[in-house]
Design a protein around this motif. Structure first.
Motif, PDB file in Angstrom:
ATOM      1  N   ASP A 109      -5.004  14.492  -9.035  1.00 49.51           N
ATOM      2  CA  ASP A 109      -5.428  15.652  -8.248  1.00 49.51           C
ATOM      3  C   ASP A 109      -6.237  15.211  -7.024  1.00 49.51           C
ATOM      4  N   VAL A 110      -5.528  14.584  -6.077  1.00 49.16           N
ATOM      5  CA  VAL A 110      -6.112  14.103  -4.835  1.00 49.16           C
ATOM      6  C   VAL A 110      -5.085  14.383  -3.739  1.00 49.16           C
ATOM      7  N   PRO A 161       0.814  -1.225   0.000  1.00 48.97           N
ATOM      8  CA  PRO A 161       0.000   0.000   0.000  1.00 48.97           C
ATOM      9  C   PRO A 161       0.852   1.283   0.000  1.00 48.97           C
ATOM     10  N   VAL A 162       1.989   1.241   0.678  1.00 52.40           N
ATOM     11  CA  VAL A 162       2.874   2.413   0.711  1.00 52.40           C
ATOM     12  C   VAL A 162       3.482   2.630  -0.677  1.00 52.40           C
ATOM     13  N   LEU A 163       3.928   1.547  -1.306  1.00 52.01           N
ATOM     14  CA  LEU A 163       4.491   1.665  -2.655  1.00 52.01           C
ATOM     15  C   LEU A 163       3.430   2.131  -3.652  1.00 52.01           C
ATOM     16  N   LEU A 164       2.200   1.641  -3.491  1.00 52.80           N
ATOM     17  CA  LEU A 164       1.105   2.112  -4.352  1.00 52.80           C
ATOM     18  C   LEU A 164       0.855   3.604  -4.152  1.00 52.80           C
ATOM     19  N   THR A 165       0.935   4.067  -2.917  1.00 48.66           N
ATOM     20  CA  THR A 165       0.763   5.499  -2.629  1.00 48.66           C
ATOM     21  C   THR A 165       1.830   6.308  -3.355  1.00 48.66           C
ATOM     22  N   PHE A 166       3.082   5.859  -3.295  1.00 48.61           N
ATOM     23  CA  PHE A 166       4.161   6.555  -3.996  1.00 48.61           C
ATOM     24  C   PHE A 166       3.922   6.564  -5.504  1.00 48.61           C
ATOM     25  N   LEU A 167       3.440   5.443  -6.027  1.00 46.32           N
ATOM     26  CA  LEU A 167       3.139   5.378  -7.465  1.00 46.32           C
ATOM     27  C   LEU A 167       2.042   6.364  -7.829  1.00 46.32           C
ATOM     28  N   ALA A 173      -4.788   3.913  -2.432  1.00 42.72           N
ATOM     29  CA  ALA A 173      -3.817   2.814  -2.540  1.00 42.72           C
ATOM     30  C   ALA A 173      -4.315   1.586  -1.768  1.00 42.72           C
ATOM     31  N   TRP A 174      -4.840   1.784  -0.568  1.00 42.98           N
ATOM     32  CA  TRP A 174      -5.372   0.670   0.217  1.00 42.98           C
ATOM     33  C   TRP A 174      -6.582   0.051  -0.475  1.00 42.98           C
ATOM     34  N   ILE A 175      -7.449   0.892  -1.031  1.00 44.51           N
ATOM     35  CA  ILE A 175      -8.631   0.383  -1.751  1.00 44.51           C
ATOM     36  C   ILE A 175      -8.197  -0.433  -2.967  1.00 44.51           C
ATOM     37  N   LEU A 176      -7.235   0.066  -3.719  1.00 46.35           N
ATOM     38  CA  LEU A 176      -6.711  -0.666  -4.881  1.00 46.35           C
ATOM     39  C   LEU A 176      -6.114  -2.005  -4.465  1.00 46.35           C
ATOM     40  N   HIS A 177      -5.375  -1.987  -3.373  1.00 42.88           N
ATOM     41  CA  HIS A 177      -4.733  -3.208  -2.867  1.00 42.88           C
ATOM     42  C   HIS A 177      -5.792  -4.279  -2.567  1.00 42.88           C
ATOM     43  N   TYR A 178      -6.838  -3.901  -1.852  1.00 42.57           N
ATOM     44  CA  TYR A 178      -7.900  -4.860  -1.530  1.00 42.57           C
ATOM     45  C   TYR A 178      -8.741  -5.214  -2.746  1.00 42.57           C
ATOM     46  N   LYS A 192      -4.695   9.781  -1.633  1.00 44.99           N
ATOM     47  CA  LYS A 192      -3.889   8.822  -2.396  1.00 44.99           C
ATOM     48  C   LYS A 192      -3.575   7.584  -1.562  1.00 44.99           C
ATOM     49  N   ALA A 193      -3.280   7.787  -0.280  1.00 45.98           N
ATOM     50  CA  ALA A 193      -3.008   6.654   0.608  1.00 45.98           C
ATOM     51  C   ALA A 193      -4.261   5.785   0.746  1.00 45.98           C
ATOM     52  N   THR A 194      -5.407   6.430   0.894  1.00 42.55           N
ATOM     53  CA  THR A 194      -6.673   5.686   0.987  1.00 42.55           C
ATOM     54  C   THR A 194      -6.946   4.941  -0.309  1.00 42.55           C
TER      55      THR A 194
END
Length: 160
Positions: free
Chosen positions: A51-52, A38-44, A61-66, A57-59
């Motif tokens: 524009d978020v 999730p942290v790496l997804l946030t960086f990506l 990333a977690w949603i994308l991960h799940y 973006k962190a949220t």
């Protein structure tokens, strides 16, 4: 697909993705490396200049991960209900291994497309990612089986 199957898939998704993520966080802490998906997804996502806010973006990333976990478990469900593969630990290991290879390829593509090169040990990251997906596959199968059993018991004891 009935509500029970959807619930079964969601529970297996949550359990498997959480177990995989806990494994990645533990390995990350043990080796003092950034192996947290999730942290790496946030960086990506930050590299993509969406524009978020950073918290958004962190949220996301977690949603994308799940959500990706959901797609994997839904695929397992299709394989199991159509008797393409039996619901077994061996097949869970196999599915987790396949998802691990898919995950590694996906991350390689994402890092390439986003032109994002985190300061991580890529070889170590991909090795732990492979094993994290094996854990994912096994936990998904165990929770799928457990919820299947509970649903069957509930259906046999409930009359409407």
């Amino acid at each position: 697909m009935d509500i029970y199957a959807i619930l079964q898939i969601l529970i297996a998704t949550f359990a498997a993705t959480s177990a995989m993520t806990l494994f990645s966080y533990a390995v990350s802490a043990s080796f003092r490396e950034l192996y947290k998906e999730p942290v790496l997804l946030t960086f990506l996502l930050k590299q993509l200049k969406i524009d978020v806010s950073d918290k958004g973006k962190a949220t996301l990333a977690w949603i994308l991960h799940y959500f990706i976990g959901f797609i994997f478990v839904y695929t397992y469900h299709i394989l199991w209900v159509n008797h393409i593969l039996s619901l077994s630990l061996l097949n869970a290991f196999l599915l987790g291994s396949i998802c691990g290879i898919i995950g590694i390829a996906g991350w390689m593509i994402l890092f390439k497309l986003a032109d994002y090169k985190p300061h991580i040990d890529f070889k170590g990251y991909y090795i732990q990612l492979f094993f994290a997906h094996i854990i994912f596959g096994i936990v998904a199968a165990l929770f799928y089986y457990l919820t299947l059993t509970i649903i069957l018991i509930a259906k046999s004891n409930v009359t409407i």
